[in-house]
Design a protein around this motif. Structure first.
Motif, PDB file in Angstrom:
ATOM      1  N   ARG A 112       4.216   2.194   2.159  1.00  0.00           N
ATOM      2  CA  ARG A 112       5.540   1.644   1.885  1.00  0.00           C
ATOM      3  C   ARG A 112       5.889   1.814   0.412  1.00  0.00           C
ATOM      4  O   ARG A 112       5.237   1.233  -0.455  1.00  0.00           O
ATOM      5  CB  ARG A 112       5.565   0.156   2.251  1.00  0.00           C
ATOM      6  CG  ARG A 112       5.404  -0.069   3.737  1.00  0.00           C
ATOM      7  CD  ARG A 112       4.840  -1.423   4.029  1.00  0.00           C
ATOM      8  NE  ARG A 112       3.410  -1.500   3.803  1.00  0.00           N
ATOM      9  CZ  ARG A 112       2.720  -2.633   3.833  1.00  0.00           C
ATOM     10  NH1 ARG A 112       3.334  -3.761   4.050  1.00  0.00           N
ATOM     11  NH2 ARG A 112       1.419  -2.622   3.627  1.00  0.00           N
ATOM     12  N   GLY A 113       6.881   2.619   0.134  1.00  0.00           N
ATOM     13  CA  GLY A 113       7.341   2.792  -1.244  1.00  0.00           C
ATOM     14  C   GLY A 113       8.375   1.734  -1.571  1.00  0.00           C
ATOM     15  O   GLY A 113       9.017   1.183  -0.689  1.00  0.00           O
ATOM     16  N   LYS A 162       4.408   9.698  -3.070  1.00  0.00           N
ATOM     17  CA  LYS A 162       3.430   9.298  -2.065  1.00  0.00           C
ATOM     18  C   LYS A 162       3.923   9.581  -0.647  1.00  0.00           C
ATOM     19  O   LYS A 162       3.242   9.226   0.304  1.00  0.00           O
ATOM     20  CB  LYS A 162       3.103   7.798  -2.177  1.00  0.00           C
ATOM     21  CG  LYS A 162       2.702   7.306  -3.539  1.00  0.00           C
ATOM     22  CD  LYS A 162       1.651   8.144  -4.177  1.00  0.00           C
ATOM     23  CE  LYS A 162       0.266   7.954  -3.628  1.00  0.00           C
ATOM     24  NZ  LYS A 162      -0.725   8.640  -4.487  1.00  0.00           N
ATOM     25  N   GLN A 219       8.996   8.420  -8.456  1.00  0.00           N
ATOM     26  CA  GLN A 219       7.631   7.868  -8.317  1.00  0.00           C
ATOM     27  C   GLN A 219       7.315   7.592  -6.856  1.00  0.00           C
ATOM     28  O   GLN A 219       6.271   7.984  -6.340  1.00  0.00           O
ATOM     29  CB  GLN A 219       7.540   6.527  -9.055  1.00  0.00           C
ATOM     30  CG  GLN A 219       7.361   6.602 -10.536  1.00  0.00           C
ATOM     31  CD  GLN A 219       7.229   5.202 -11.123  1.00  0.00           C
ATOM     32  OE1 GLN A 219       7.976   4.300 -10.763  1.00  0.00           O
ATOM     33  NE2 GLN A 219       6.283   5.035 -12.015  1.00  0.00           N
ATOM     34  N   ALA A 220       8.250   6.884  -6.203  1.00  0.00           N
ATOM     35  CA  ALA A 220       8.013   6.487  -4.812  1.00  0.00           C
ATOM     36  C   ALA A 220       7.870   7.720  -3.913  1.00  0.00           C
ATOM     37  O   ALA A 220       7.041   7.748  -3.014  1.00  0.00           O
ATOM     38  CB  ALA A 220       9.139   5.590  -4.322  1.00  0.00           C
ATOM     39  N   ASP A 273       0.844  -1.198   0.000  1.00  0.00           N
ATOM     40  CA  ASP A 273       0.000   0.000   0.000  1.00  0.00           C
ATOM     41  C   ASP A 273       0.879   1.249   0.000  1.00  0.00           C
ATOM     42  O   ASP A 273       2.106   1.176  -0.078  1.00  0.00           O
ATOM     43  CB  ASP A 273      -0.969  -0.013   1.175  1.00  0.00           C
ATOM     44  CG  ASP A 273      -0.250   0.120   2.500  1.00  0.00           C
ATOM     45  OD1 ASP A 273       1.000   0.106   2.491  1.00  0.00           O
ATOM     46  OD2 ASP A 273      -0.914   0.221   3.531  1.00  0.00           O
ATOM     47  N   GLU A 274       0.219   2.395   0.108  1.00  0.00           N
ATOM     48  CA  GLU A 274       0.932   3.671  -0.033  1.00  0.00           C
ATOM     49  C   GLU A 274       1.917   3.958   1.084  1.00  0.00           C
ATOM     50  O   GLU A 274       2.751   4.841   0.953  1.00  0.00           O
ATOM     51  CB  GLU A 274      -0.084   4.815  -0.060  1.00  0.00           C
ATOM     52  CG  GLU A 274      -0.875   4.898  -1.319  1.00  0.00           C
ATOM     53  CD  GLU A 274      -2.053   5.840  -1.107  1.00  0.00           C
ATOM     54  OE1 GLU A 274      -1.818   7.049  -1.072  1.00  0.00           O
ATOM     55  OE2 GLU A 274      -3.179   5.352  -0.941  1.00  0.00           O
ATOM     56  N   LYS A 307       4.535  -2.162  -7.686  1.00  0.00           N
ATOM     57  CA  LYS A 307       4.850  -0.728  -7.657  1.00  0.00           C
ATOM     58  C   LYS A 307       3.555   0.087  -7.714  1.00  0.00           C
ATOM     59  O   LYS A 307       3.374   1.030  -6.936  1.00  0.00           O
ATOM     60  CB  LYS A 307       5.737  -0.384  -8.847  1.00  0.00           C
ATOM     61  CG  LYS A 307       6.090   1.080  -8.954  1.00  0.00           C
ATOM     62  CD  LYS A 307       7.338   1.376  -8.162  1.00  0.00           C
ATOM     63  CE  LYS A 307       7.650   2.856  -8.159  1.00  0.00           C
ATOM     64  NZ  LYS A 307       9.006   3.097  -7.681  1.00  0.00           N
ATOM     65  N   GLN A 346       0.647  -0.717  -6.784  1.00  0.00           N
ATOM     66  CA  GLN A 346      -0.079  -0.807  -5.511  1.00  0.00           C
ATOM     67  C   GLN A 346       0.541   0.098  -4.458  1.00  0.00           C
ATOM     68  O   GLN A 346      -0.166   0.724  -3.671  1.00  0.00           O
ATOM     69  CB  GLN A 346      -0.080  -2.248  -4.997  1.00  0.00           C
ATOM     70  CG  GLN A 346      -0.853  -3.194  -5.887  1.00  0.00           C
ATOM     71  CD  GLN A 346      -0.710  -4.633  -5.415  1.00  0.00           C
ATOM     72  OE1 GLN A 346      -1.026  -4.966  -4.289  1.00  0.00           O
ATOM     73  NE2 GLN A 346      -0.220  -5.486  -6.288  1.00  0.00           N
ATOM     74  N   THR A 347       1.882   0.178  -4.446  1.00  0.00           N
ATOM     75  CA  THR A 347       2.514   1.053  -3.454  1.00  0.00           C
ATOM     76  C   THR A 347       2.271   2.522  -3.792  1.00  0.00           C
ATOM     77  O   THR A 347       2.483   3.386  -2.961  1.00  0.00           O
ATOM     78  CB  THR A 347       4.039   0.820  -3.363  1.00  0.00           C
ATOM     79  OG1 THR A 347       4.628   1.226  -4.595  1.00  0.00           O
ATOM     80  CG2 THR A 347       4.373  -0.616  -3.093  1.00  0.00           C
ATOM     81  N   LEU A 348       1.840   2.787  -5.026  1.00  0.00           N
ATOM     82  CA  LEU A 348       1.495   4.166  -5.378  1.00  0.00           C
ATOM     83  C   LEU A 348       0.009   4.428  -5.122  1.00  0.00           C
ATOM     84  O   LEU A 348      -0.506   5.485  -5.468  1.00  0.00           O
ATOM     85  CB  LEU A 348       1.839   4.445  -6.843  1.00  0.00           C
ATOM     86  CG  LEU A 348       3.321   4.320  -7.205  1.00  0.00           C
ATOM     87  CD1 LEU A 348       3.545   4.564  -8.683  1.00  0.00           C
ATOM     88  CD2 LEU A 348       4.178   5.271  -6.387  1.00  0.00           C
ATOM     89  N   THR A 402      -4.578   7.998  -6.820  1.00  0.00           N
ATOM     90  CA  THR A 402      -5.355   8.285  -5.610  1.00  0.00           C
ATOM     91  C   THR A 402      -6.381   9.393  -5.835  1.00  0.00           C
ATOM     92  O   THR A 402      -7.364   9.473  -5.113  1.00  0.00           O
ATOM     93  CB  THR A 402      -4.426   8.663  -4.441  1.00  0.00           C
ATOM     94  OG1 THR A 402      -3.305   9.363  -4.966  1.00  0.00           O
ATOM     95  CG2 THR A 402      -3.941   7.432  -3.715  1.00  0.00           C
ATOM     96  N   ALA A 447       1.329   8.445 -10.061  1.00  0.00           N
ATOM     97  CA  ALA A 447       1.289   8.136  -8.626  1.00  0.00           C
ATOM     98  C   ALA A 447       0.134   8.860  -7.949  1.00  0.00           C
ATOM     99  O   ALA A 447      -0.591   8.282  -7.136  1.00  0.00           O
ATOM    100  CB  ALA A 447       2.616   8.526  -7.988  1.00  0.00           C
TER     101      ALA A 447
END
Lengths: 260, 273
Positions: free
Chosen positions: A75-76, A157, A153-154, A72-73, B171, B173-175, A101, A97
């Motif tokens: 953890r990048g 979030k 990208q990471a 989920d968001e 990836k 999903q983590t976004l 959401t 990204a």
């Protein structure tokens, strides 16, 4: 209470015990490098932090709450390869990204909202030094640039923890040094909590504020899968610093790996 | 002297070599046709080019006295409509089912083995069932094309989705992406060029099923016409029809390829030219 607490964590695949009795806690803002021989379970551990795999026993608590059992968001992640979307250019790769959401149904954002997302994305793209390649697709980027993109990208979030799975393993040594500088800057500037798996012990020492070495403590030669690995060294590092005993430990660990 | 495997033709030689087999085929046909016709001017097996041209003229450019229509174009339109509709529906169904199967383990567990078995049923063997259930009109012919090609596309799409790197899906999903957003923004755009490739490969089978269905029951269509004039041994009609079908198939394949390169340039990088 600690930021991240690991309580008596065990992981096994059928008869194969991978990890056992791991008890650790991590404070916010730490940069934990994880090293160990291949197959020692460090990647499994990272996958459990990510939510891709579940612990057999024990638990991981993030700010006192159980980690969600799927990614989920919070953890990048930056993988060694394939963490960017090949069908989107650099800007789109970063903007997506927030589109994920902001537009739960259509997946596309228009108008002033889009402008805001674009500005935010441009800022992060600038932070990783990809502004000149804004309109390029991943296949037009070098390996190092693709990793920069994955990091941008990471960052979009603002994840509570950032996981790096051998992020620089496929890069040339020269580029790797640049990337080390970049990740160190980003870590300090954004006050991130980072977990990094690496094969390169030197890299682990150089980058982290803390180093974990995964290894098996108990060994049964007749049943090599009987016991799992534990964290055998938990060292605090003064980042960027090179002390004499670091070299000793590196030598010791290398020796240990050779003996296997 | 270089090894044979390392010798590349120059552009001029390449064009020449490309044309050569076509020219040889035409010349050989022409010689054979001349030889037979000089022995028996009424021979129907290998008509001369003038006879073929006359047949084309008759079918394509002279209106039918009874109906006022041009048979050739009427046949072409009917066949193209059927194959277009059939392969279009196949592609849509294949895409949706393939994506569901590839992305959702629960759906895959229930549907994937069934589709595998389904795709192994020889479509021609159930053609009679189609005629019985859907009647002898358009629906049965389109259904045959769908039944023949959709399961193949479904299976291909499923395998293409499962072959996408897991890292990308994680990836996303983590976004913060939901299953739906992963499907439409990560999987769908990457699977579309693969769908076009899959359609190109199944076009051959689609033509086969179309012509087979038309041969058995139709009032118009390219396949119908060929099998109709076979009774009079009208090679002068059959040959241009076959060439026309081949050209249509080639045009469809070529335009799908160009479309894919135009819409998905990132997919075609690194492909051998």
């Amino acid at each position: 209470m600690s930021f991240l607490t690991i309580n008596n964590l065990w992981k096994s695949y059928g008869d194969v015990q991978v990890l056992e009795r791991i008890n650790l806690s991590v404070e916010q803002g730490e940069f934990v490098s994880m090293v160990g021989a291949s197959g020692c379970g460090k990647s499994t551990f990272l996958n459990m932090l990510l939510g891709k795999e579940q612990a057999t026993r024990g638990q991981i608590l993030l700010e006192g709450n159980m980690l969600k059992q799927e990614p989920d968001e919070e953890r990048g992640i930056v993988f060694q390869r394939y963490s960017v979307f090949p069908h989107l250019n650099v800007l789109q790769n970063v903007m997506i990204a927030d589109e994920f959401t902001e537009a739960k149904i259509l997946g596309w954002v228009l108008g002033s909202k889009r402008k805001l997302i674009k500005e935010k994305a441009l800022a992060f793209i600038d932070a990783v030094g990809l502004t000149p390649a804004l309109k390029k697709y991943p296949h037009e980027l070098s390996g190092g640039m693709q990793q920069r993109l994955a990091i941008a990208q990471a960052l979009m979030k603002a994840p509570k923890i950032l996981l790096l799975d051998e992020p620089f393993g496929a890069l040339d040594p020269g580029i790797r040094a640049d990337m080390h500088q970049l990740i160190r800057d980003i870590w300090k500037k954004n006050k991130l909590t980072i977990f990094m798996v690496t094969h390169d012990i030197k890299e682990g020492f150089e980058l982290g504020s803390r180093l974990w070495v995964f290894d098996k403590v108990r060994h049964d030669p007749h049943a090599p899968n009987m016991y799992g690995a534990r964290v055998t060294y938990d060292l605090a590092l003064n980042t960027g610093g090179q002390s004499a005993d670091i070299n000793n430990i590196v030598a010791e660990i290398n020796q240990h790996e050779k003996n296997k | 002297m270089k090894r044979l495997m390392n010798i590349e033709p120059s552009p001029v030689v390449k064009v020449f070599l490309t044309m050569l087999p076509f020219v040889i085929a035409v010349v050989v046909y022409w010689l054979a046709s001349e030889a037979r016709l000089s022995e028996n001017p009424n021979d129907k097996l290998l008509p001369s080019f003038t006879q073929i041209a006359a047949a084309v003229e008759r079918y394509a450019f002279v209106e039918n006295k009874r109906t006022g229509e041009y048979l050739f174009w009427q046949d072409s339109a009917a066949s193209l409509w059927r194959i277009g509709l059939g392969i279009g529906i196949s592609a849509c169904v294949g895409l949706v089912v393939g994506m569901l199967n590839g992305l959702l383990p629960m759906v895959r567990a229930g549907l994937s083995p069934f589709i595998t078995i389904l795709s192994l049923i020889p479509p021609m063997a159930i053609l009679p069932i189609l005629f019985i259930t859907f009647g002898l009109d358009e629906l049965a012919k389109v259904m045959l094309i769908i039944i023949g090609t959709a399961p193949v596309i479904m299976r291909d799409m499923q395998s293409q989705v499962t072959q996408l790197p897991r890292e990308q899906l994680i990836k996303a999903q983590t976004l913060g992406a939901s299953t739906w957003l992963v499907a439409i923004r990560v999987v769908l755009p990457q699977i579309l060029p693969r769908l076009l490739a899959s359609v190109r490969l199944t076009l051959g089978a689609a033509w086969l099923f179309l012509i087979a269905a038309e041969a058995i029951a139709a009032q118009e269509g390219l396949g119908y016409r060929i099998f109709l004039v076979r009774r009079y041994m009208s090679m002068d009609v059959i040959l241009p029809y076959v060439i026309w079908i081949t050209s249509l198939a080639f045009a469809m394949d070529f335009s799908l390829k160009k479309l894919s390169m135009l819409c998905f340039p990132w997919f075609h990088q690194g492909e051998a030219k």
